[in-house]
Scaffold this motif. Structure first.
Motif, PDB file in Angstrom:
ATOM      1  N   TYR A 128       0.802  -1.229   0.000  1.00  0.00           N
ATOM      2  CA  TYR A 128       0.000   0.000   0.000  1.00  0.00           C
ATOM      3  C   TYR A 128       0.836   1.283   0.000  1.00  0.00           C
ATOM      4  N   GLN A 129       2.170   1.184  -0.164  1.00  0.00           N
ATOM      5  CA  GLN A 129       2.997   2.380  -0.141  1.00  0.00           C
ATOM      6  C   GLN A 129       3.497   2.792  -1.533  1.00  0.00           C
ATOM      7  N   MET A 130       3.853   1.861  -2.377  1.00  0.00           N
ATOM      8  CA  MET A 130       4.421   2.201  -3.675  1.00  0.00           C
ATOM      9  C   MET A 130       3.348   2.712  -4.645  1.00  0.00           C
ATOM     10  N   TRP A 131       3.805   3.414  -5.675  1.00  0.00           N
ATOM     11  CA  TRP A 131       2.896   3.807  -6.750  1.00  0.00           C
ATOM     12  C   TRP A 131       2.482   2.539  -7.508  1.00  0.00           C
ATOM     13  N   GLY A 132       1.182   2.350  -7.719  1.00  0.00           N
ATOM     14  CA  GLY A 132       0.696   1.143  -8.357  1.00  0.00           C
ATOM     15  C   GLY A 132       0.698  -0.046  -7.407  1.00  0.00           C
ATOM     16  N   ASN A 133       0.381   0.204  -6.138  1.00  0.00           N
ATOM     17  CA  ASN A 133       0.424  -0.847  -5.128  1.00  0.00           C
ATOM     18  C   ASN A 133      -0.731  -1.837  -5.274  1.00  0.00           C
ATOM     19  N   CYS A 134      -0.806  -2.792  -4.350  1.00  0.00           N
ATOM     20  CA  CYS A 134      -1.816  -3.850  -4.436  1.00  0.00           C
ATOM     21  C   CYS A 134      -3.240  -3.324  -4.372  1.00  0.00           C
ATOM     22  N   ILE A 135      -3.433  -2.241  -3.674  1.00  0.00           N
ATOM     23  CA  ILE A 135      -4.784  -1.670  -3.580  1.00  0.00           C
ATOM     24  C   ILE A 135      -5.277  -1.292  -4.971  1.00  0.00           C
ATOM     25  N   SER A 136      -4.358  -0.811  -5.809  1.00  0.00           N
ATOM     26  CA  SER A 136      -4.746  -0.373  -7.151  1.00  0.00           C
ATOM     27  C   SER A 136      -5.066  -1.541  -8.072  1.00  0.00           C
ATOM     28  N   THR A 137      -4.678  -2.761  -7.672  1.00  0.00           N
ATOM     29  CA  THR A 137      -4.964  -3.956  -8.487  1.00  0.00           C
ATOM     30  C   THR A 137      -5.901  -4.901  -7.743  1.00  0.00           C
ATOM     31  N   ASP A 138      -6.751  -4.327  -6.915  1.00  0.00           N
ATOM     32  CA  ASP A 138      -7.780  -5.073  -6.196  1.00  0.00           C
ATOM     33  C   ASP A 138      -7.187  -6.237  -5.402  1.00  0.00           C
ATOM     34  N   MET A 139      -6.071  -5.980  -4.738  1.00  0.00           N
ATOM     35  CA  MET A 139      -5.392  -6.932  -3.852  1.00  0.00           C
ATOM     36  C   MET A 139      -4.825  -8.152  -4.583  1.00  0.00           C
ATOM     37  N   ASN A 140      -4.598  -8.030  -5.878  1.00  0.00           N
ATOM     38  CA  ASN A 140      -3.788  -9.016  -6.588  1.00  0.00           C
ATOM     39  C   ASN A 140      -2.365  -8.448  -6.591  1.00  0.00           C
ATOM     40  N   CYS A 141      -1.492  -9.041  -5.784  1.00  0.00           N
ATOM     41  CA  CYS A 141      -0.176  -8.464  -5.515  1.00  0.00           C
ATOM     42  C   CYS A 141       0.953  -9.108  -6.318  1.00  0.00           C
ATOM     43  N   PHE A 142       0.625  -9.934  -7.280  1.00  0.00           N
ATOM     44  CA  PHE A 142       1.647 -10.691  -8.009  1.00  0.00           C
ATOM     45  C   PHE A 142       2.683  -9.779  -8.666  1.00  0.00           C
ATOM     46  N   THR A 143       2.218  -8.810  -9.432  1.00  0.00           N
ATOM     47  CA  THR A 143       3.153  -7.980 -10.196  1.00  0.00           C
ATOM     48  C   THR A 143       3.961  -7.051  -9.301  1.00  0.00           C
ATOM     49  N   GLN A 144       3.441  -6.703  -8.133  1.00  0.00           N
ATOM     50  CA  GLN A 144       4.181  -5.837  -7.213  1.00  0.00           C
ATOM     51  C   GLN A 144       5.245  -6.612  -6.442  1.00  0.00           C
ATOM     52  N   VAL A 145       4.920  -7.828  -6.022  1.00  0.00           N
ATOM     53  CA  VAL A 145       5.807  -8.581  -5.130  1.00  0.00           C
ATOM     54  C   VAL A 145       6.914  -9.324  -5.883  1.00  0.00           C
ATOM     55  N   LYS A 146       6.608  -9.868  -7.051  1.00  0.00           N
ATOM     56  CA  LYS A 146       7.586 -10.722  -7.735  1.00  0.00           C
ATOM     57  C   LYS A 146       8.926 -10.029  -7.990  1.00  0.00           C
ATOM     58  N   PRO A 147       8.966  -8.828  -8.578  1.00  0.00           N
ATOM     59  CA  PRO A 147      10.285  -8.226  -8.847  1.00  0.00           C
ATOM     60  C   PRO A 147      11.059  -7.903  -7.574  1.00  0.00           C
ATOM     61  N   LEU A 148      10.354  -7.579  -6.505  1.00  0.00           N
ATOM     62  CA  LEU A 148      11.036  -7.272  -5.253  1.00  0.00           C
ATOM     63  C   LEU A 148      11.645  -8.525  -4.646  1.00  0.00           C
ATOM     64  N   TYR A 149      10.891  -9.637  -4.674  1.00  0.00           N
ATOM     65  CA  TYR A 149      11.445 -10.868  -4.113  1.00  0.00           C
ATOM     66  C   TYR A 149      12.568 -11.406  -4.995  1.00  0.00           C
ATOM     67  N   ALA A 150      12.458 -11.210  -6.293  1.00  0.00           N
ATOM     68  CA  ALA A 150      13.541 -11.613  -7.195  1.00  0.00           C
ATOM     69  C   ALA A 150      14.823 -10.859  -6.853  1.00  0.00           C
ATOM     70  N   GLN A 151      14.696  -9.573  -6.508  1.00  0.00           N
ATOM     71  CA  GLN A 151      15.858  -8.799  -6.071  1.00  0.00           C
ATOM     72  C   GLN A 151      16.422  -9.353  -4.763  1.00  0.00           C
ATOM     73  N   ASN A 152      15.540  -9.697  -3.830  1.00  0.00           N
ATOM     74  CA  ASN A 152      16.002 -10.306  -2.580  1.00  0.00           C
ATOM     75  C   ASN A 152      16.828 -11.561  -2.849  1.00  0.00           C
ATOM     76  N   LEU A 153      16.350 -12.383  -3.763  1.00  0.00           N
ATOM     77  CA  LEU A 153      17.056 -13.617  -4.083  1.00  0.00           C
ATOM     78  C   LEU A 153      18.450 -13.314  -4.638  1.00  0.00           C
ATOM     79  N   ARG A 154      18.531 -12.280  -5.475  1.00  0.00           N
ATOM     80  CA  ARG A 154      19.829 -11.918  -6.061  1.00  0.00           C
ATOM     81  C   ARG A 154      20.759 -11.256  -5.061  1.00  0.00           C
ATOM     82  N   ASN A 155      20.196 -10.584  -4.065  1.00  0.00           N
ATOM     83  CA  ASN A 155      20.989  -9.774  -3.135  1.00  0.00           C
ATOM     84  C   ASN A 155      21.136 -10.434  -1.768  1.00  0.00           C
ATOM     85  N   GLY A 156      21.534 -11.695  -1.787  1.00  0.00           N
ATOM     86  CA  GLY A 156      21.919 -12.337  -0.547  1.00  0.00           C
ATOM     87  C   GLY A 156      21.093 -13.512  -0.109  1.00  0.00           C
ATOM     88  N   PHE A 157      19.815 -13.571  -0.491  1.00  0.00           N
ATOM     89  CA  PHE A 157      18.986 -14.689  -0.051  1.00  0.00           C
ATOM     90  C   PHE A 157      19.474 -16.008  -0.648  1.00  0.00           C
TER      91      PHE A 157
END
Length: 329
Positions: A128-157
């Protein structure tokens, strides 16, 4: 990027113990073939050490306390918080803020050296903080979360061989989702818990997709969603008991995602059954948890591990109460 709310942070002297009913350890050659192992008691500390005594003292650009910028707090060259946690008897640290642009390898390495497991979490940012957050996609959070978690995986996870860092054991999809996605999901109409479940469903599906694209192999971590200990009067079941209504709603959604307006890319039911741990935060006394929660939980979720993400009974004898709740685990 400000990813996560500092309102959830606590000073080191206010860290709270986390007790575990069961800890599942996963090892599998594929993303969905994990298996349950022996139970282990977890004694954890929730870690959020902003150098502020109140929110009125200043503003911080982010609250990612397991980044390299926070080494003076947790590292051996500074205050050595992870070492202090180990000396206090902790075997897990729970984190809140998470900026995926930051590398987290050094924190995970130090935690491993100290013999402390790590429970990381996705911040509030995509929900609910970023521009184009989950609220704007009726709580379908796939497109918001995937790139962030992919970055986590690359950056140490993940390590270079595609396996998870051995210190990392849990990924919290969202802290207290019943209070955030949407706000008031516990007390509004029946659509609130449905939207909450859809947000968690789609976010976990996104994390599975990021894992697949990254070629994750070896022992896998568990996912969780740490609910509040509120009574969810809007939930379809357990609407007069704390936390159980939220867990039951998510359990149903994980088994019947089509009823929640979501079509997963992955076998979300199998992933939930193999890799999910329920969790909740509470300020209630140990006797409340023992009497109001645990009997119903163990009867209705006998194979799903559980941990208490925050335990802080305000104004009580903490030593006595923590002892009681640990004895119930």
């Amino acid at each position: 990027i400000s990813q996560g709310s500092t309102l959830a942070s606590r000073t080191l002297s206010q860290r709270t113990m986390v007790s575990m009913v069961h800890l599942a350890v996963w090892a599998a050659p594929t993303l969905l073939a994990a298996h349950r192992a022996s139970a282990e008691l977890i004694r954890g500390i929730s870690y959020g050490p902003p150098p502020l005594r109140s929110m009125d003292e200043g503003w911080m650009p982010q609250d990612d306390w397991f980044s390299n910028e926070a080494v003076p707090l947790w590292g051996r060259s500074g205050r050595g918080d992870l070492h202090v946690m180990k000396q206090l008897g902790a075997n897990m640290v729970r984190l809140y803020g998470n900026n995926p642009e930051n590398d987290h390898t050094n924190f995970l390495d130090e935690a491993l050296e100290q013999g402390i497991s790590v429970s990381a979490g996705m911040s509030d940012y995509p929900y609910y903080q970023m521009w184009g957050n989950c609220i704007s996609t009726d709580m379908n959070c796939f497109t918001q979360v995937k790139p962030l978690y992919a970055q986590n995986l690359r950056n140490g996870f993940l390590r270079p061989d595609g396996t998870y860092h051995p210190a990392l054991k849990y990924m919290n999809i969202l802290n207290e989702p019943d209070l955030k996605v949407p706000a008031g999901a516990d007390t509004g109409g029946p659509e609130g818990p449905v939207k909450m479940a859809r947000a968690l469903l789609s976010a976990m599906d996104a994390m599975l997709d990021a894992e697949m694209e990254a070629g994750v192999t070896g022992p896998l971590i568990n996912f969780t969603a740490t609910f509040s200990y509120a009574i969810c009067s809007a939930c379809s079941t357990f609407n007069s008991q704390p936390a159980l209504g939220q867990m039951a709603q998510l359990h149903d959604a994980m088994h019947h995602p089509e009823n929640y307006g979501y079509t997963p890319k992955h076998d979300i039911t199998a992933a939930y059954q193999a890799r999910f741990t329920h969790s909740f935060n509470t300020a209630s006394p140990a006797t409340s948890i023992q009497n109001e929660f645990l009997p119903l939980y163990t009867a209705n979720f006998p194979t799903t591990p559980l941990y208490i993400g925050e335990y802080h009974r305000v104004g009580a004898n903490q030593v006595e109460d923590v002892g009681l709740v640990l004895s119930a685990a």
